[in-house]
Enzyme design. Structure first.
Site, PDB file in Angstrom:
ATOM      1  N   CYS A 154       0.889  -1.245  -0.019  1.00  6.28           N
ATOM      2  CA  CYS A 154      -0.134  -0.029  -0.032  1.00  6.28           C
ATOM      3  C   CYS A 154       0.683   1.162   0.128  1.00  6.28           C
ATOM      4  O   CYS A 154       0.691   2.275  -0.998  1.00  6.28           O
ATOM      5  CB  CYS A 154      -0.831   0.150   1.119  1.00  6.28           C
ATOM      6  SG  CYS A 154      -2.226  -1.408   0.926  1.00  6.28           S
TER       7      CYS A 154
HETATM    8  P1  NAD Z   1      -4.057  -8.891  -4.046  1.00  8.63           P
HETATM    9  O1  NAD Z   1      -3.188  -8.581  -5.374  1.00  8.63           O
HETATM   10  O2  NAD Z   1      -3.331  -9.670  -3.025  1.00  8.63           O
HETATM   11  O3  NAD Z   1      -5.535  -9.659  -4.712  1.00  8.63           O
HETATM   12  C1  NAD Z   1      -6.149  -9.212  -5.750  1.00  8.63           C
HETATM   13  C2  NAD Z   1      -6.965 -10.534  -6.454  1.00  8.63           C
HETATM   14  O4  NAD Z   1      -7.774 -10.323  -7.339  1.00  8.63           O
HETATM   15  C3  NAD Z   1      -5.904 -11.417  -6.892  1.00  8.63           C
HETATM   16  O5  NAD Z   1      -6.174 -12.696  -6.351  1.00  8.63           O
HETATM   17  C4  NAD Z   1      -6.359 -11.547  -8.488  1.00  8.63           C
HETATM   18  O6  NAD Z   1      -6.296 -12.723  -9.028  1.00  8.63           O
HETATM   19  C5  NAD Z   1      -7.964 -10.884  -8.374  1.00  8.63           C
HETATM   20  N1  NAD Z   1      -8.405 -10.436  -9.485  1.00  8.63           N
HETATM   21  C6  NAD Z   1      -7.831  -9.717 -10.257  1.00  8.63           C
HETATM   22  N2  NAD Z   1      -8.805  -9.363 -11.337  1.00  8.63           N
HETATM   23  C7  NAD Z   1      -9.848 -10.002 -11.106  1.00  8.63           C
HETATM   24  C8  NAD Z   1     -10.996 -10.345 -11.916  1.00  8.63           C
HETATM   25  N3  NAD Z   1     -11.429  -9.616 -12.948  1.00  8.63           N
HETATM   26  N4  NAD Z   1     -11.935 -11.259 -11.281  1.00  8.63           N
HETATM   27  C9  NAD Z   1     -11.601 -12.050 -10.364  1.00  8.63           C
HETATM   28  N5  NAD Z   1     -10.519 -11.778  -9.618  1.00  8.63           N
HETATM   29  C10 NAD Z   1      -9.536 -10.961 -10.082  1.00  8.63           C
HETATM   30  O7  NAD Z   1      -4.598  -7.352  -3.865  1.00  8.63           O
HETATM   31  P2  NAD Z   1      -4.788  -6.933  -2.254  1.00  8.63           P
HETATM   32  O8  NAD Z   1      -3.509  -6.593  -1.507  1.00  8.63           O
HETATM   33  O9  NAD Z   1      -6.113  -7.892  -1.562  1.00  8.63           O
HETATM   34  O10 NAD Z   1      -5.367  -5.343  -2.571  1.00  8.63           O
HETATM   35  C11 NAD Z   1      -6.455  -5.282  -3.397  1.00  8.63           C
HETATM   36  C12 NAD Z   1      -6.988  -3.793  -3.166  1.00  8.63           C
HETATM   37  O11 NAD Z   1      -7.080  -3.315  -2.033  1.00  8.63           O
HETATM   38  C13 NAD Z   1      -5.611  -2.919  -3.880  1.00  8.63           C
HETATM   39  O12 NAD Z   1      -6.347  -1.736  -4.340  1.00  8.63           O
HETATM   40  C14 NAD Z   1      -4.775  -2.439  -2.519  1.00  8.63           C
HETATM   41  O13 NAD Z   1      -4.466  -1.145  -2.614  1.00  8.63           O
HETATM   42  C15 NAD Z   1      -5.922  -2.253  -1.502  1.00  8.63           C
HETATM   43  N6  NAD Z   1      -5.908  -2.221  -0.167  1.00  8.63           N
HETATM   44  C16 NAD Z   1      -4.817  -3.262   0.268  1.00  8.63           C
HETATM   45  C17 NAD Z   1      -4.679  -3.601   1.425  1.00  8.63           C
HETATM   46  C18 NAD Z   1      -3.452  -4.532   2.042  1.00  8.63           C
HETATM   47  O14 NAD Z   1      -3.067  -4.406   3.080  1.00  8.63           O
HETATM   48  N7  NAD Z   1      -3.084  -5.476   1.267  1.00  8.63           N
HETATM   49  C19 NAD Z   1      -5.275  -2.643   2.537  1.00  8.63           C
HETATM   50  C20 NAD Z   1      -6.066  -1.611   2.223  1.00  8.63           C
HETATM   51  C21 NAD Z   1      -6.535  -1.582   0.799  1.00  8.63           C
END
Ligand code: NAD
Length: 444
Positions: free
Chosen positions: A279
């Site tokens: 992030c």
């Molecule tokens: P991540 O990369 O761990 O997971 C994303 C998932 O989405 C993957 O498993 C991918 O295969 C799937 N995906 C992508 N396109 C898809 C589609 N069309 N259909 C179905 N699945 C699909 O991401 P994350 O760390 O969970 O982060 C997600 C969002 O949340 C980001 O924008 C991030 O900035 C935000 N965020 C993350 C955190 C954190 O601590 N990781 C905290 C707050 C916000």
């Protein structure tokens, strides 16, 4: 309510499981069939305290995973988008957002009943209204506001404690194009009635997330810059300086019974080898790029980013001050994940440090209580991995502490009385300088 969540990463899976925990019927969707299969077997693809137990309780009843996005959307009343939003080197990459919006829109075509689509991913201000909404309208042939709702509900969880953060949130931010889009989200969060809830427009909700992350990154880089100055001054340790700063009444309050409690924000006013993770690095860069696109320079946030990028090299400088040549020197890298209590390696300071050590010919033994496997995929192949802290430090001439794992607080005990004690370089300032035979730390 019937909820679909697109993306089963840290945010999607934790949100989905927690929504099911509070009584909703949840379908999690991912492109990755292996992840889906694992979740349906009650196993979590990521390390998060309490998550596997939750899956064990809920999978097969109120929670399931699938690769079939259309069926999941059609069988639900509200869809949360929780796909990745990486930084592509110049801008935020909205490819996954666009594609999921397109697929959701296509699934909405002909669906009866009012549906709400909510962006939970972190997206730059304007994305929900100017990218997601038009994509949904195009693919569905329907009109936002009349036929379906659109909202933005940023996620504030911290990896490692994501489940407890989600179940006990400090705030809930609900953006929406209209009152109905917000009200449907209120129903989702009905069991969090005690939590301060802010209803606003989508752009403000998006901005709240970026400002929340930017202020944390700013405090960290500020502390690191102060630490870097301390180390050039001599005779002043940034850890003592920050302890003095934390005593101010705005960083610690005195309770009625006289006890002093430190505000949690103080933990970001502490020097170290830099922030990482999925992030802070990408979100600060995306915001600066977003400003630049609109003709606004953001020199402060720019400096925050640059200070952070330079910080891992400070560990190398401290090491090379004692070992002018690292060729053949055995160095233990203690902590690989970007923070404690997670196996997430994204943008971890351990990555540039490990690469630099290998380039300089050091023999690197890496150890992380849970991230060794995740690290193998991203660290140089020459690195070997230890199965325990004891094994990692056994033959090392220097120890580089990179992650604030509580296990590393055992180092003074493990190194006590060792005549051949290695040099400990503390990149998180968690060990007292006098507690080990040979110590160097960031900011002293
Ligand atoms: P991540 O990369 O761990 O997971 C994303 C998932 O989405 C993957 O498993 C991918 O295969 C799937 N995906 C992508 N396109 C898809 C589609 N069309 N259909 C179905 N699945 C699909 O991401 P994350 O760390 O969970 O982060 C997600 C969002 O949340 C980001 O924008 C991030 O900035 C935000 N965020 C993350 C955190 C954190 O601590 N990781 C905290 C707050 C916000």
């Amino acid at each position: 309510m019937r909820i679909s969540v697109i993306g089963t990463g840290y945010v999607g899976l934790v949100s989905g499981a927690c929504f099911a925990e509070v009584g909703h019927d949840v379908t999690c969707v991912d492109l990755d069939a292996a992840k889906v299969e694992r979740i349906n077997a009650g196993k979590t693809p990521i390390h998060e305290e309490g998550l596997e137990a939750m899956l064990g309780r809920l999978v097969g009843t109120r929670l399931r995973a699938t690769t079939d996005l259309a069926a999941a959307v059609q069988g639900s009343d509200i869809t949360f988008i929780a796909v990745g939003t990486p930084f592509d080197g110049r801008h935020i990459d909205l490819g996954y957002i666009r594609e999921s919006a397109r697929q959701i829109g296509a699934a909405l075509r002909g669906k009866s009943g009012y549906h709400v689509v909510v962006v939970k991913s972190t997206v730059v201000p304007g994305t929900t209204d100017d990218v997601v909404l038009p994509e949904l309208e195009r693919a569905s042939g329907m009109r936002a506001g009349a036929d379906f709702g659109v909202g933005m509900n940023p996620e504030f969880l911290t990896e490692g404690v994501a489940v407890s953060d989600f179940m006990r949130p400090d705030r809930i931010v609900l953006g929406g194009i209209d009152a109905r889009s917000v009200d449907v989200q209120r129903e989702v969060y009905a069991s969090f009635a005690q939590t301060p809830t802010l209803a606003t427009n989508n752009k403000t909700a998006e901005m709240i997330k970026y400002v929340s992350n930017s202020v944390l990154a700013t405090l960290i880089s500020f502390s690191n810059e102060m630490g870097n100055l301390c180390s050039t001054l001599g005779g002043v340790d940034v850890a003592d300086v920050m302890r003095g700063v934390h005593l101010a009444r705005y960083f610690s309050s005195v309770l009625e019974d006289g006890r002093r409690v430190q505000a949690p924000i103080s933990s970001f006013l502490w020097a170290g080898c830099g922030y990482g993770g999925s992030c802070l690095p990408k979100d600060t860069k995306a915001l600066v790029a977003h400003g630049a696109d609109r003709g606004l320079e953001m020199p402060l946030l720019d400096a925050v980013i640059h200070t952070n990028l330079a910080q891992p090299a400070r560990m190398l400088a401290l090491l090379e001050a004692q070992f002018p040549s690292l060729d053949g020197v055995t160095v233990a890298l203690l902590g690989l994940a970007f923070k404690e209590d997670t196996d997430d390696m994204r943008e971890s300071p351990a990555i540039p440090i490990a690469r630099a050590l290998v380039e300089r010919g050091a023999r690197v033994v890496a150890y992380d209580p849970i991230a060794n496997d995740a690290a193998r995929a991203v660290l140089p192949a020459q690195i070997s991995y230890a199965a325990s802290l004891e094994q990692a430090i056994a033959g090392a001439s220097a120890l580089l502490l990179v992650t604030r794992w509580s296990e590393f607080r055992r180092l003074p005990q493990l190194l006590a009385g060792r005549a051949d004690a290695p040099l400990l370089i503390d990149g998180r300032r968690i060990i007292e300088p006098g507690a080990v035979p040979r110590y160097a730390g960031i900011g002293m």
